[in-house]
Write a protein that holds these residues in place. Sequence first.
Motif, PDB file in Angstrom:
ATOM      1  N   UNK A 150       4.523  12.231  12.171  1.00 23.54           N
ATOM      2  CA  UNK A 150       3.662  13.317  11.709  1.00 23.54           C
ATOM      3  C   UNK A 150       4.034  13.721  10.288  1.00 23.54           C
ATOM      4  N   UNK A 151       5.288  13.490   9.918  1.00 20.91           N
ATOM      5  CA  UNK A 151       5.761  13.849   8.573  1.00 20.91           C
ATOM      6  C   UNK A 151       5.153  12.959   7.492  1.00 20.91           C
ATOM      7  N   UNK A 152       4.493  11.853   7.903  1.00 19.69           N
ATOM      8  CA  UNK A 152       3.846  10.985   6.913  1.00 19.69           C
ATOM      9  C   UNK A 152       2.542  11.572   6.393  1.00 19.69           C
ATOM     10  N   UNK A 184      -2.062   3.147  11.168  1.00 18.98           N
ATOM     11  CA  UNK A 184      -2.815   4.387  10.970  1.00 18.98           C
ATOM     12  C   UNK A 184      -2.232   5.293   9.905  1.00 18.98           C
ATOM     13  N   UNK A 185      -1.102   4.927   9.324  1.00 20.62           N
ATOM     14  CA  UNK A 185      -0.477   5.797   8.319  1.00 20.62           C
ATOM     15  C   UNK A 185      -1.478   6.098   7.205  1.00 20.62           C
ATOM     16  N   UNK A 186      -1.817   7.366   7.020  1.00 16.20           N
ATOM     17  CA  UNK A 186      -2.822   7.688   6.006  1.00 16.20           C
ATOM     18  C   UNK A 186      -2.202   7.685   4.612  1.00 16.20           C
ATOM     19  N   UNK A 221       6.912   9.785   1.531  1.00 12.32           N
ATOM     20  CA  UNK A 221       6.824  10.016   2.969  1.00 12.32           C
ATOM     21  C   UNK A 221       6.889   8.714   3.772  1.00 12.32           C
ATOM     22  N   UNK A 222       6.769   7.576   3.072  1.00 13.41           N
ATOM     23  CA  UNK A 222       6.809   6.267   3.735  1.00 13.41           C
ATOM     24  C   UNK A 222       7.897   5.439   3.052  1.00 13.41           C
ATOM     25  N   UNK A 223       9.143   5.566   3.493  1.00 11.11           N
ATOM     26  CA  UNK A 223      10.261   4.951   2.776  1.00 11.11           C
ATOM     27  C   UNK A 223      10.330   3.433   2.873  1.00 11.11           C
ATOM     28  N   UNK A 224       9.645   2.830   3.854  1.00  7.65           N
ATOM     29  CA  UNK A 224       9.705   1.379   4.010  1.00  7.65           C
ATOM     30  C   UNK A 224       8.486   0.902   4.774  1.00  7.65           C
ATOM     31  N   UNK A 252       0.803  -1.218   0.000  1.00  6.88           N
ATOM     32  CA  UNK A 252       0.000   0.000   0.000  1.00  6.88           C
ATOM     33  C   UNK A 252       0.841   1.275   0.000  1.00  6.88           C
ATOM     34  N   UNK A 253       2.058   1.213   0.510  1.00  3.86           N
ATOM     35  CA  UNK A 253       2.848   2.455   0.545  1.00  3.86           C
ATOM     36  C   UNK A 253       3.247   2.896  -0.853  1.00  3.86           C
TER      37      UNK A 253
END
Length: 318
Positions: free
Chosen positions: A303-305, A85-87, A75-78, A69-70
């Motif tokens: 929060x940076x995600x 909860x990562x949106x 913003x989601x390197x791995x 899904x990433x």
Amino acid sequence: MRIAFVGKGGSGKTTLSALFTRHLARSGAPVLAIDGDINQHLAEALGQDDGPLGAPPLGAHVGEIKDFLRGTNPRVPSAAAMIKTTPPGRGSRLLTLLGDDELHTRHVRRVGDVPLMVTGEFDESDLGVSCYHSKLGGVELYLNHLVDGPGEYVVVDMTAGADAFASGLFTRFDMTFLVAEPTRKGVSVYRQYRDHAREFGIRIAVIGNKVTGEDDLLFLKEHVGDDLLTHLVHSPWVRSAEQGRDQGGLDTLEPHNAHALNVLREAVDARPRDWATHHRHAVEFHLRNARAWADEATGLDLAAQVDPDFVPGPAALA
């Protein structure tokens, strides 16, 4: 539309989840059922025989789900940097309901006319190590990245009681049906859920179940009030199904109970999707988790995600 069935253990929420899902599938609507209850009985309620379902449980593949899904979201390197909860953001892999993709191909199996995904059982290796809500992470990730359209339905049989509030998953639904028996214990769970849900503007509708007469109905009306949407009466059809006997299909369900299923669908269809609120809740619970434990656990500022320029909904698919 995403629909959750909640309620006290033994209230009949799994039975109602299965009945409503079959009702939708029978109409020809695209529908996906998800078993998110620790007891994992939805396949059986849908008519699965004693053989294995053959669907790899979401809870056992959360790492792979994250990696899928990433997508190319910078913003989601791995997968290790992603939590349940990562949106989604720009570059994330978004899903369409029952789409031709790796996740649906791996995890969906049909039980009769109903496509089903399961979270998996709480087994011996989990004892004293993890809580069941860790297995629900796959469901939360799935719903966060799903772009479902009008006339499409996801029905989730949730964990029993107010335990459903142990994660932000309860905010992922357009409609939450609370199944309540006409007993003091039955309505006590309703009060807990109502009070928690009000904090976040989550609408719940109560389904009275196992109603045997006017006294039962009056009891529910007294304690639930306007939240009581409809009720089902004692059902020989359901009892026959639970005993493994042929009931002759949904067209032989008792007329009152068949009407109640129609009322549920009308309530769902009348509820417009609010993409902005869905995304706001997703971000809020992500930041809560980041502050509470996830920043420390990952060594990152999660929060940076959050992608401030990401707009969820059908336009995001383009």
